[in-house]
Scaffold this active site. Structure first.
Site, PDB file in Angstrom:
ATOM      1  N   ARG A 170       0.811  -1.239   0.000  1.00 39.15           N
ATOM      2  CA  ARG A 170       0.000   0.000   0.000  1.00 39.15           C
ATOM      3  C   ARG A 170       0.834   1.273   0.000  1.00 39.15           C
ATOM      4  O   ARG A 170       0.462   2.263  -0.586  1.00 39.15           O
ATOM      5  CB  ARG A 170      -0.845   0.031   1.275  1.00 39.15           C
ATOM      6  CG  ARG A 170      -2.035  -0.843   1.218  1.00 39.15           C
ATOM      7  CD  ARG A 170      -2.937  -0.540   2.406  1.00 39.15           C
ATOM      8  NE  ARG A 170      -3.828  -1.659   2.586  1.00 39.15           N
ATOM      9  CZ  ARG A 170      -3.570  -2.699   3.360  1.00 39.15           C
ATOM     10  NH1 ARG A 170      -2.447  -2.749   4.043  1.00 39.15           N
ATOM     11  NH2 ARG A 170      -4.439  -3.690   3.470  1.00 39.15           N
TER      12      ARG A 170
ATOM     13  N   LYS B 169      -0.134 -19.653   5.133  1.00 35.90           N
ATOM     14  CA  LYS B 169      -1.135 -20.019   6.116  1.00 35.90           C
ATOM     15  C   LYS B 169      -1.452 -18.829   7.022  1.00 35.90           C
ATOM     16  O   LYS B 169      -0.616 -17.922   7.064  1.00 35.90           O
ATOM     17  CB  LYS B 169      -0.666 -21.225   6.915  1.00 35.90           C
ATOM     18  CG  LYS B 169       0.441 -20.926   7.916  1.00 35.90           C
ATOM     19  CD  LYS B 169       0.725 -22.131   8.721  1.00 35.90           C
ATOM     20  CE  LYS B 169       0.722 -21.868  10.173  1.00 35.90           C
ATOM     21  NZ  LYS B 169       1.595 -20.865  10.732  1.00 35.90           N
TER      22      LYS B 169
ATOM     23  N   HIS C 258       5.616 -24.519   5.001  1.00 34.27           N
ATOM     24  CA  HIS C 258       7.065 -24.427   4.814  1.00 34.27           C
ATOM     25  C   HIS C 258       7.807 -25.647   5.370  1.00 34.27           C
ATOM     26  O   HIS C 258       8.939 -25.908   4.989  1.00 34.27           O
ATOM     27  CB  HIS C 258       7.623 -23.101   5.368  1.00 34.27           C
ATOM     28  CG  HIS C 258       7.799 -23.071   6.853  1.00 34.27           C
ATOM     29  ND1 HIS C 258       6.774 -22.802   7.716  1.00 34.27           N
ATOM     30  CD2 HIS C 258       8.890 -23.280   7.632  1.00 34.27           C
ATOM     31  CE1 HIS C 258       7.230 -22.837   8.959  1.00 34.27           C
ATOM     32  NE2 HIS C 258       8.504 -23.125   8.939  1.00 34.27           N
TER      33      HIS C 258
ATOM     34  N   LYS D  46      11.563 -28.288   4.020  1.00 37.70           N
ATOM     35  CA  LYS D  46      12.789 -28.571   4.793  1.00 37.70           C
ATOM     36  C   LYS D  46      13.446 -29.849   4.259  1.00 37.70           C
ATOM     37  O   LYS D  46      12.754 -30.815   3.952  1.00 37.70           O
ATOM     38  CB  LYS D  46      12.456 -28.713   6.279  1.00 37.70           C
ATOM     39  CG  LYS D  46      11.979 -27.385   6.897  1.00 37.70           C
ATOM     40  CD  LYS D  46      11.749 -27.520   8.385  1.00 37.70           C
ATOM     41  CE  LYS D  46      11.097 -26.280   8.942  1.00 37.70           C
ATOM     42  NZ  LYS D  46      12.004 -25.366   9.614  1.00 37.70           N
TER      43      LYS D  46
ATOM     44  N   GLU E  73       9.390 -25.458  20.175  1.00 42.35           N
ATOM     45  CA  GLU E  73      10.069 -24.172  20.019  1.00 42.35           C
ATOM     46  C   GLU E  73      10.453 -23.655  21.392  1.00 42.35           C
ATOM     47  O   GLU E  73       9.684 -23.801  22.346  1.00 42.35           O
ATOM     48  CB  GLU E  73       9.137 -23.171  19.363  1.00 42.35           C
ATOM     49  CG  GLU E  73       8.794 -23.548  17.938  1.00 42.35           C
ATOM     50  CD  GLU E  73       7.996 -22.448  17.300  1.00 42.35           C
ATOM     51  OE1 GLU E  73       8.607 -21.430  16.950  1.00 42.35           O
ATOM     52  OE2 GLU E  73       6.775 -22.600  17.168  1.00 42.35           O
TER      53      GLU E  73
ATOM     54  N   ASP F   8      -1.909 -23.150  14.713  1.00 43.33           N
ATOM     55  CA  ASP F   8      -0.684 -22.547  14.190  1.00 43.33           C
ATOM     56  C   ASP F   8       0.281 -23.591  13.637  1.00 43.33           C
ATOM     57  O   ASP F   8       0.900 -23.382  12.604  1.00 43.33           O
ATOM     58  CB  ASP F   8      -0.004 -21.743  15.318  1.00 43.33           C
ATOM     59  CG  ASP F   8       1.205 -20.967  14.838  1.00 43.33           C
ATOM     60  OD1 ASP F   8       1.096 -20.325  13.777  1.00 43.33           O
ATOM     61  OD2 ASP F   8       2.250 -20.979  15.518  1.00 43.33           O
TER      62      ASP F   8
ATOM     63  N   HIS G 285       1.829 -28.229   9.993  1.00 45.98           N
ATOM     64  CA  HIS G 285       3.160 -28.848   9.947  1.00 45.98           C
ATOM     65  C   HIS G 285       3.156 -30.265  10.550  1.00 45.98           C
ATOM     66  O   HIS G 285       3.702 -31.197   9.971  1.00 45.98           O
ATOM     67  CB  HIS G 285       4.191 -28.003  10.708  1.00 45.98           C
ATOM     68  CG  HIS G 285       4.200 -26.550  10.318  1.00 45.98           C
ATOM     69  ND1 HIS G 285       3.912 -26.122   9.052  1.00 45.98           N
ATOM     70  CD2 HIS G 285       4.484 -25.424  11.023  1.00 45.98           C
ATOM     71  CE1 HIS G 285       4.013 -24.789   8.999  1.00 45.98           C
ATOM     72  NE2 HIS G 285       4.345 -24.352  10.185  1.00 45.98           N
TER      73      HIS G 285
ATOM     74  N   LYS H 147       5.191 -23.583  22.317  1.00 46.49           N
ATOM     75  CA  LYS H 147       6.216 -22.567  22.584  1.00 46.49           C
ATOM     76  C   LYS H 147       6.811 -22.826  23.966  1.00 46.49           C
ATOM     77  O   LYS H 147       6.186 -23.444  24.819  1.00 46.49           O
ATOM     78  CB  LYS H 147       5.580 -21.176  22.591  1.00 46.49           C
ATOM     79  CG  LYS H 147       4.773 -20.838  21.339  1.00 46.49           C
ATOM     80  CD  LYS H 147       5.644 -20.424  20.173  1.00 46.49           C
ATOM     81  CE  LYS H 147       4.820 -20.010  18.969  1.00 46.49           C
ATOM     82  NZ  LYS H 147       5.620 -19.885  17.752  1.00 46.49           N
TER      83      LYS H 147
HETATM   84  C1  BG6 Z   1       5.054 -21.113  11.641  1.00 50.71           C
HETATM   85  C2  BG6 Z   1       4.282 -20.720  12.872  1.00 50.71           C
HETATM   86  O1  BG6 Z   1       4.211 -21.709  10.701  1.00 50.71           O
HETATM   87  O2  BG6 Z   1       6.054 -22.040  12.009  1.00 50.71           O
HETATM   88  C3  BG6 Z   1       5.199 -20.118  13.917  1.00 50.71           C
HETATM   89  O3  BG6 Z   1       3.291 -19.756  12.523  1.00 50.71           O
HETATM   90  C4  BG6 Z   1       6.336 -21.065  14.208  1.00 50.71           C
HETATM   91  O4  BG6 Z   1       4.499 -19.824  15.111  1.00 50.71           O
HETATM   92  C5  BG6 Z   1       6.999 -21.518  12.921  1.00 50.71           C
HETATM   93  O5  BG6 Z   1       7.259 -20.378  15.023  1.00 50.71           O
HETATM   94  C6  BG6 Z   1       8.012 -22.606  13.188  1.00 50.71           C
HETATM   95  O6  BG6 Z   1       8.752 -22.824  12.028  1.00 50.71           O
HETATM   96  P1  BG6 Z   1      10.259 -23.266  12.099  1.00 50.71           P
HETATM   97  O7  BG6 Z   1      10.656 -23.453  10.666  1.00 50.71           O
HETATM   98  O8  BG6 Z   1      11.011 -22.181  12.782  1.00 50.71           O
HETATM   99  O9  BG6 Z   1      10.252 -24.537  12.885  1.00 50.71           O
END
Ligand code: BG6
Length: 531
Positions: free
Chosen positions: A67, A175, A205, A209, A243, A263, A268, A367
């Site tokens: 924007r 996402k 994503h 990997k 994480e 999330d 994943h 987390k």
């Molecule tokens: C994302 C989540 O899809 O994946 C995040 O929204 C998370 O909250 C992240 O931290 C983790 O990805 P990676 O590649 O760091 O394990």
């Protein structure tokens, strides 16, 4: 017949895109949401790495769209700064020279009802200048609220070519793709009226990997493991996406609406589950692979027990980590003070099919774990009898223990590896058992840095290979599985179980496994041996 001879009679079934091939040079990449964090941290560095590795022809333009009013030069300066922060080892002047020449910026309103007519004109002008008129990749790195309205605006501006057109459009969606089953279905349905499935790339994503891609290769490229991956040999499987960080600055607003289940687990973790549990596909082709993954999701079950028995939400509380105090979830920025959102989730699920019937799969993510570790651990059954025993002492308490069960671990991060634990004889005059780890480490084996997930995924979009992207039916099945859990927590006002930041999650999640005499693994980066 020699081993080479026998290999040559195996039917070779791959598609051309499975071989690394550079994409055509007749393409342009538009990034909507070019002022955002994802663009700066992941997308621009990934495109840069593709250039460095000579996957990206020099004329392919990268057009940032957002924007804010900004000149090409201002955009380039911002991107140069993010490259210096996010490309390990920095970039050379010559690399920047080439890269900056492909960077452009177009200011456009992206809100509902936006008119993309002027955007189209500017983009066509840049494409003409660069000599490209083939594939247009549009990466929606925007607020998901804008997904549908952006595609509608593309339609109104005549930017969605019909199937017979020589121009191709591929739209990449970050996402979250929906918030629950209904919203995801609605979005898919509405997008389906505007785009064909082959024009839609839903990014997960994790699928980009290296170790994740290696799961299928490892399973189907070796003969010795695949016969063991079933209910006859496997006791249980644990999938962990842990994480250590809390809620990152600026993400509280999103996270407090999403939580760990939406999330990370819904996407994943379930994708990892699919890759480890699916049947080998008949061909290494996008749809053949996604058909098999879909069957896993369709077979997911929970043995009919109440949701509270197999799905445990958790929320971290304040603690000290490494001598430093860290806030609890409720004290993080932009988190409601009385939030019931889970920062952790653990589940016990089953896959009701012939291969896996009765084998528990334990899933957990969240987390503020002690470490950032993602892995799939396959725990094999115990030997049927303990021919050998060894003495193990903890303090004054000693006991005879038999051989440990074998495990096969796909370590996805931080150090990518495949680890296999086996029992062996401890040297000496007695038959003493010792568990050792046989390991394969990616960086050690191949040297250098592994490609970032976004590099691979962006390259695949340019190549038109959707193998590593989620298909709409997979997405729907995943939401079908998790939505009843979300609804249950919401309707029953379930409070997540507390766990101290820096620990492995709430005690109730331990009971999921303890009930059957099992235990969560406590993986650590040092499980990967240093040689
Ligand atoms: C994302 C989540 O899809 O994946 C995040 O929204 C998370 O909250 C992240 O931290 C983790 O990805 P990676 O590649 O760091 O394990």
């Amino acid at each position: 017949m020699s081993s080479q001879d026998s290999a040559s009679v195996v039917p070779l079934r791959f598609q051309a895109s499975a071989i690394a091939s550079p994409p055509s040079n007749d393409a342009s990449i538009l990034i909507f949401g070019a002022s955002g964090d994802l663009t700066a941290r992941k997308l621009i560095p990934a495109v840069f790495m593709l250039q460095r590795k000579e996957y990206l022809p020099a004329n392919v333009p990268i057009i940032g769209v957002a924007r804010r009013e900004k000149s090409h030069e201002e955009f380039r300066a911002e991107m140069k700064e993010s490259l210096s922060k996010h490309v390990r080892g920095g970039i050379t002047d010559a690399e920047w020279e080439t890269f900056s020449r492909r960077l452009f910026y177009v200011c456009s309103n992206l809100d509902e009802g936006a008119d993309f007519g002027p955007l189209r004109k500017s983009v066509e002008e840049i494409e003409r200048q660069q000599g490209v008129a083939g594939t247009r990749v549009i990466y929606l790195a925007t607020d998901p609220k804008l997904f549908l309205s952006s595609v509608e605006a593309l339609g109104r501006a005549d930017m969605i070519p019909p199937a017979e057109s020589p121009r191709r459009l591929r739209v990449v969606f970050e996402k979250p793709f929906g918030h629950d089953l209904n919203s995801s279905r609605e979005l898919s349905h509405s997008l389906g009226r505007l785009l064909r499935e082959d024009q839609i790339y839903r990014i997960d994503h994790y699928l980009g990997k290296e170790t994740v891609q290696n799961i299928l290769l490892f399973r189907c490229g070796n003969t010795i493991f695949e016969p063991l991956l079933n209910r006859n040999h496997v006791d249980h499987v644990q999938i962990t996406v842990a994480e250590s960080q809390g809620i990152e600055a600026g993400r509280g607003g999103y996270y407090d609406k999403a939580g760990a289940l939406r999330d990370v687990l819904q996407n994943h973790v379930l994708q990892l589950l699919c890759l480890i549990a699916m049947e080998p596909p008949a061909r290494f082709e996008a749809d053949a692979i996604r058909d098999e993954k879909l069957k896993v999701l369709q077979a997911l079950s929970t043995n009919g027990s109440a949701i509270s028995e197999w799905a445990i939400p958790g929320q971290y509380t304040a603690a000290e980590i490494g001598g430093k105090p860290v806030p609890g979830y409720l004290n993080e920025e932009r988190i409601a003070a009385d939030s019931r959102r889970e920062s952790y989730v653990a589940m016990q699920v089953q896959i009701d099919n012939w291969r896996w019937g009765g084998v528990p799969f334990f899933l957990r993510t969240g987390k503020r774990f002690p470490e950032r570790i993602s892995e799939i651990a396959i725990q094999f059954k115990h030997p049927p009898m303990h021919l050998f025993q060894t003495v193990e002492c903890v303090g004054d308490m000693c006991q005879f223990v038999g051989a440990q069960s074998n495990s096969l671990v796909f370590r996805i991060q931080p150090s990518e590896a495949i680890l296999m634990s086996v029992s062996t004889k401890r040297p000496g005059m007695q038959y003493q058992l010792h568990s050792v780890t046989m390991d394969f480490q990616f960086e050690e084996a191949f040297g250098g840095e592994l490609p970032e997930a976004y590099e691979r995924l962006l390259l695949d979009v340019l190549r038109g290979d959707s193998t590593l992207f989620t298909r709409s039916d997979e997405l729907e099945e995943a939401w079908k599985f998790v939505t009843p859990v979300l609804d249950f927590w919401e309707s029953q006002s379930v409070r997540p179980e507390p766990y101290a930041a820096g620990t492995w999650g709430p005690a109730k999640a331990d009971q999921l496994l303890a009930a059957s005499g099992r235990r969560w693994r406590k993986p650590t980066a040092s499980d990967v041996p240093k040689h």
